[in-house]
Design a protein around this motif. Structure first.
Motif, mmCIF file in Angstrom:
data_model
loop_
_atom_site.group_PDB
_atom_site.id
_atom_site.type_symbol
_atom_site.label_atom_id
_atom_site.label_comp_id
_atom_site.label_asym_id
_atom_site.label_seq_id
_atom_site.Cartn_x
_atom_site.Cartn_y
_atom_site.Cartn_z
ATOM 1 N N GLY A 19 0.788 -1.222 0.000
ATOM 2 C CA GLY A 19 0.000 0.000 0.000
ATOM 3 C C GLY A 19 0.819 1.271 0.000
ATOM 4 N N GLY A 20 2.124 1.157 0.138
ATOM 5 C CA GLY A 20 2.984 2.337 0.161
ATOM 6 C C GLY A 20 3.663 2.557 -1.171
ATOM 7 N N PRO A 39 2.071 4.076 4.528
ATOM 8 C CA PRO A 39 0.705 4.236 5.021
ATOM 9 C C PRO A 39 0.523 3.533 6.365
ATOM 10 N N THR A 40 -0.105 4.207 7.313
ATOM 11 C CA THR A 40 -0.387 3.644 8.624
ATOM 12 C C THR A 40 -1.782 4.097 9.043
ATOM 13 N N LEU A 58 0.998 12.157 -4.602
ATOM 14 C CA LEU A 58 1.396 10.777 -4.322
ATOM 15 C C LEU A 58 1.125 10.418 -2.859
ATOM 16 N N LEU A 59 1.419 11.339 -1.944
ATOM 17 C CA LEU A 59 1.184 11.067 -0.526
ATOM 18 C C LEU A 59 -0.300 10.828 -0.259
ATOM 19 N N GLU A 65 -5.024 4.542 -0.715
ATOM 20 C CA GLU A 65 -4.895 3.154 -1.164
ATOM 21 C C GLU A 65 -4.450 2.238 -0.031
ATOM 22 N N GLY A 66 -3.706 2.812 0.932
ATOM 23 C CA GLY A 66 -3.155 1.983 1.997
ATOM 24 C C GLY A 66 -4.150 1.711 3.108
ATOM 25 N N THR A 67 -4.401 2.701 3.965
ATOM 26 C CA THR A 67 -5.283 2.502 5.107
ATOM 27 C C THR A 67 -6.504 3.402 5.077
#
Length: 235
Positions: A19-20, A39-40, A58-59, A65-67
């Motif tokens: 996810g990162g 991502p956390t 992007l961030l 997309e990650g968490t």
């Protein structure tokens, strides 16, 4: 002193896993300085960033997309020489720059609020550990490892760019550390993925790849130095 940049910023996304993502802001640079977005649940942690157009997009993408937590939680400096653009990114997102408690000579050079950390980086799930704390050569480096995701971040001691590599190595120990490879990398779990500060990461079997790099470090030193010398003479 600002680092010479070999060409225009042209964001190149790398290390798309768990996810990162990572990025190289100046792909034409020999050093291939890589930055990372992790991502956390508390947001995206940014590690040793080099800024460029498109970084903020992007961030946000990494967070969604990650968490699903798209805000930036903080910016971490994990090598004393990697202040890079940490302050600029932190100010833009109204967060602190995080520096390990034991790392000296960094805070006064960061034009942004600073928080010190030891152990876990915020509530990210990434535990910090000392890779190198030395005055000869001057070198203060912290690694990050998340056992839940199997992801390790090593900012300098190993890398995948050409000037780190000898022979058929996939991952190489930094040229200055070849004779004293960083054994600390052996004592922090069995990472599946590795992200490095120079070059693209290792997306699978990272633990065995790190072990191979450490084991071959001394034996491959002469060939790496010969390759480097040849490059200077013919470049």
């Amino acid at each position: 002193m600002p680092m010479k940049r070999d060409g225009p910023a042209d964001l190149q996304v790398i290390d798309r896993f768990n996810g990162g993502a990572g990025w190289v802001a100046y792909p034409d640079e020999t050093m291939q300085r890589a930055s990372h977005a992790l991502p956390t649940p508390e947001g995206v942690w940014v590690v040793d960033p080099v800024d460029a157009d498109g970084v903020d997009d992007l961030l946000a993408e990494v967070g969604e997309e990650g968490t699903g937590a798209s805000d930036v939680a903080g910016v971490a400096v994990c090598l004393d020489r990697h202040k890079r653009d940490a302050a600029a990114v932190a100010r833009r997102h109204d967060v602190d720059v995080y520096v390990p408690t034991w790392m000296s000579g960094v805070v006064d050079e960061i034009d942004a609020p600073v928080s010190r950390f030891a152990g876990e980086l915020g509530e990210s799930g990434f535990e910090s550990f000392v890779i190198r704390e030395s005055s000869l050569p001057p070198w203060q480096e912290a690694g990050l490892y998340n056992p839940a995701t199997g992801t390790m971040v090593v900012p300098e001691s190993v890398g995948t760019v050409s000037y780190f590599l000898a022979g058929d190595e996939q991952l190489g120990v930094h040229p200055m550390l070849r004779l004293t490879p960083p054994d600390a990398l052996r004592s922090h779990g069995r990472p599946e993925q590795l992200r490095v500060g120079h070059g693209a990461g290792v997306q699978e079997n990272a633990a065995s790849t790190i072990e191979a790099a450490l084991n071959s470090s001394r034996a491959n030193t002469p060939s790496l130095y010969a390759k480097t010398l040849k490059g200077f003479l013919t470049g």
